[in-house]
Design an enzyme around this catalytic site. Structure first.
Site, mmCIF file in Angstrom:
data_model
loop_
_atom_site.group_PDB
_atom_site.id
_atom_site.type_symbol
_atom_site.label_atom_id
_atom_site.label_comp_id
_atom_site.label_asym_id
_atom_site.label_seq_id
_atom_site.Cartn_x
_atom_site.Cartn_y
_atom_site.Cartn_z
ATOM 1 C CD GLN A 259 -2.824 -0.904 -0.126
ATOM 2 O OE1 GLN A 259 -3.388 0.129 -0.448
ATOM 3 N NE2 GLN A 259 -2.833 -1.994 -0.891
ATOM 4 C CG HIS A 262 -0.988 2.173 -4.287
ATOM 5 N ND1 HIS A 262 -1.224 2.072 -5.632
ATOM 6 C CD2 HIS A 262 -1.418 1.000 -3.756
ATOM 7 C CE1 HIS A 262 -1.762 0.890 -5.903
ATOM 8 N NE2 HIS A 262 -1.889 0.218 -4.785
ATOM 9 C CD GLU A 327 -8.611 1.325 -0.308
ATOM 10 O OE1 GLU A 327 -7.585 1.809 0.203
ATOM 11 O OE2 GLU A 327 -8.839 1.352 -1.539
ATOM 12 C CG HIS A 328 -6.989 -2.770 0.846
ATOM 13 N ND1 HIS A 328 -6.493 -1.529 0.519
ATOM 14 C CD2 HIS A 328 -7.517 -3.284 -0.291
ATOM 15 C CE1 HIS A 328 -6.721 -1.296 -0.768
ATOM 16 N NE2 HIS A 328 -7.332 -2.336 -1.287
ATOM 17 C CG ASP A 361 -4.367 -4.339 -5.144
ATOM 18 O OD1 ASP A 361 -5.435 -3.864 -4.728
ATOM 19 O OD2 ASP A 361 -3.263 -4.102 -4.622
ATOM 20 C CG HIS A 420 -51.225 13.364 -2.005
ATOM 21 N ND1 HIS A 420 -50.919 14.633 -2.442
ATOM 22 C CD2 HIS A 420 -50.066 12.651 -2.121
ATOM 23 C CE1 HIS A 420 -49.637 14.673 -2.804
ATOM 24 N NE2 HIS A 420 -49.099 13.495 -2.612
#
Lengths: 437, 437
Positions: A259, A262, A327-328, A361, A420
């Protein structure tokens, strides 16, 4: 070196909260520039898109060359080495097999009052997928966005990808072809989002736009939201690894670095119940950082946002994980399925030491577009549902209307919505005249 | 009088496109004011919320009285007449029965490569529901928002509702109680959204905020999006009725008016294959507009945005309906289920003349929070899914990693993500050393 925290420390709560709230991304404010670009594309169409592409990508296009021709795509695909082509095919096949199972079912039933109710799913007609150019032009992301769209049944799927100086990534075009993408525009930035949302003479508008991009793309997606649907605005990537001491420190170090490499704003966290193991992983990271190609990026991320957290037991680990909402989430423990039961907020869980996050991934099958920045508390990764919408269905019989109509009329009157109530009353009166219900 | 269009007219396409693109809502730009309110609530917490409530709602609160007490809610509920209480209970029971069926299933399977894959749904932990004050304070909307949240399993559900001059709507409190809401704050506007998103000393933060509101509330929801999840930003209501000549023009007129009476920006459209029937409906509308309580609102909506469209056949009707992508679609034809098959873009479909749209507003069962402004092309009405998120699951065995790991490694290298590749390679090397896969 990352931060070292322990739940046994007196200042743990303060430091953990600071870690949770650390602002890892400074988005430049490009909103005014993006608004001007969108307005220009709406006003001048192709001409504006061509002008911006000339200015930003140093590429001269015409209305006829905005999209790649089939022959051009063929030529790029021919450049892809066989091993990479086969890897893309393996990935595409596995991603498709996973996402096919996500297709939801329609329903229609009749209830005890005689009312027939249900819903029906249908695909978005046309979708646009943004693919960044340059370094972050990932063929895997093309597969992860395009395959769910096609599985959902999207009829017309377009890609917009900038090609600075006319250079395209052959694997991106190959991935698009494998995923069944219908048209690929060599246009990027806010001008691409504007063209997909509003259309130009040569670019047909779509109903939904997905895919990652830089600050201009993100701001443009926010601006066109409402005119079209968009996916989430992704932030920098994150991983949390929960590992006991029965792991190879080097494997865990590599998972953390996968990670961190990135983006300098990425975040890699380790939670362990063994302080010495945490130290060993930190040492393994330092060793790997000596040689890693992207050591400058990965090192900055690990130093600025990385952390090793020691807990007393795995109950503490899952409680912290749920506050992080990663996230992961990698669970490198003896019984990962049992531990996963307690992890309620996470984008994706990787079970056991044989499941490095990188598998997810590329070839695992589940989507790699996942909620970042703690948004797994309230949102999910990309799926076929993002390319489907649900129409609800209701059908009354005279008997059903007689049974439940009066309650509707009462509530309409209580809300001062007379028409209505009258729309129900007119029908009930007819039933009272001619008792057929 | 509304517009009259016919697909047989030479200028039809021009006029229909103009109708589609008519901008019906002018939202005031309150973004700067909202940003200041949010910043103030984040800085000063309760004190800011109390100040704004004093200024905007002329109500003096303390941290202790920000939320209604159980005794206060009891007292308000005691004011609700029995018929209205019973109508709310009928509605709540039917809405719950419908939404329970929406609960999605978890999945976990092992594929031919030995990889175990799946997903698991879990509820958002805490949600906040905004309920407007004043005229648009609808108890039915409380049920429509709160029941899906509770069915999904939201543990802590809060309501924020402004009570100008201290006046609350007893039916709103009753609806909240029936739906199982946990706490009700008498706070409105951007300050309520800020408090729900960021928390104050007395108001706990939530993970997701839903519910309609004015321009300040909408702008605040856009601003806190990311920190928390939000639902769609709803625009003015719409109905499209497709009706053949075998209908009572007065019923159709009332159905059209039941949207028009919501708001001068609402839109009511009729498509029919019989021009004379369209004329008869328009006349019935004029007659109803003589006496309707909200004739000023309904009349303005019908005059400015209403339209009667004559088509040659029902194929034309469904094609136009799909371009409109209406929030509400009523099919008053002989075989509504058959016609519905062709209507792919619509928030909710009401099948047959015995199913006035107003049934769906209150007691039908499906949700009445639906996509407006043509967004049914890419989005759906509120459902239990809005209060759930999905975590994907993946577990490799050594054999599975041996089968698919090399493809992941190849793609990682092609994307210049070395650590991704190494995290797979380290494990594959171990397998090659000790062949256990």
């Amino acid at each position: 070196m990352p931060q070292f925290l322990s739940t046994a420390d007196a200042d743990f709560e303060t430091r953990f909260t600071a870690l949770l709230n650390a602002k890892r991304e400074d988005s430049p404010d490009v909103d005014a520039a993006v608004a001007a670009i969108i307005a220009d594309v709406r006003a001048r169409g192709d001409a504006a898109v061509i002008d911006y592409t000339s200015r930003f990508d140093r590429l001269e296009l015409t209305p006829e060359t905005l999209a790649f021709s089939e022959a051009e795509i063929d030529a790029y695909c021919a450049q892809v080495p066989p091993a990479e082509k086969q890897a893309l095919e393996t990935a595409a096949q596995r991603i498709r097999a996973y996402h096919v199972r996500q297709m939801p079912e329609n329903a229609f039933w009749t209830d005890p009052d005689g009312a027939s109710l249900g819903w029906r799913w249908s695909a978005v007609s046309a979708a646009g997928l943004y693919v960044p150019g340059g370094l972050a032009s990932y063929p895997s992301s093309v597969l992860m966005n395009a395959i769910p769209a096609k599985v959902a049944g999207v009829e017309r799927l377009a890609i917009a990808v900038p090609t600075p100086d006319g250079k395209a990534n052959p694997l991106v075009l190959m991935a698009a072809r494998l995923a069944g993408v219908d048209v690929i525009y060599r246009v990027g930035g806010a001008q691409a989002i504007a063209a997909l949302a509003y259309g130009t003479e040569s670019i047909r508008p779509v109903d939904k736009i997905t895919g990652p991009g830089n600050a201009f793309v993100a701001a443009a997606k926010r601006r066109v939201f409402g005119k079209v649907g968009i996916d989430m605005i992704a932030g920098p990537s994150e991983i949390l690894v929960i590992a006991d001491s029965d792991n190879d420190p080097d494997w865990i170090a590599l998972d953390l670095m996968s990670q961190a490499e990135h983006d300098e704003s990425a975040q890699s966290l380790l939670i362990t119940d063994d302080a010495a193991f945490g130290q060993a992983v930190a040492e393994a990271v330092e060793k790997r950082l000596e040689t890693l190609e992207r050591r400058s990026i990965a090192g900055a991320s690990w130093r600025d946002y990385g952390a090793v957290i020691t807990v007393r037991d795995m109950d503490e680990a899952t409680a912290l994980s749920n506050r992080i909402a990663p996230e992961h989430l990698e669970l490198c423990v003896a019984d990962p399925q049992a531990l996963a039961e307690h992890c309620t907020h996470a984008g994706a869980i990787f079970l056991g030491a044989w499941t490095p996050e990188a598998i997810g991934d590329y070839v695992g099958g589940p989507n790699h577009v996942l909620p970042t920045a703690r948004s797994a508390r309230f949102s999910s990764g990309l799926s076929v549902l993002d390319f489907l919408k649900r129409t609800t269905l209701a059908q009354m019989t005279p008997a059903a209307l007689r049974a439940i109509g009066p309650a509707a009329e009462t509530l309409a009157i209580s809300e001062s919505l007379e028409a209505h109530g009258l729309s129900v009353r007119a029908r009930l009166n007819k039933l009272n005249d001619t008792p057929e219900g």
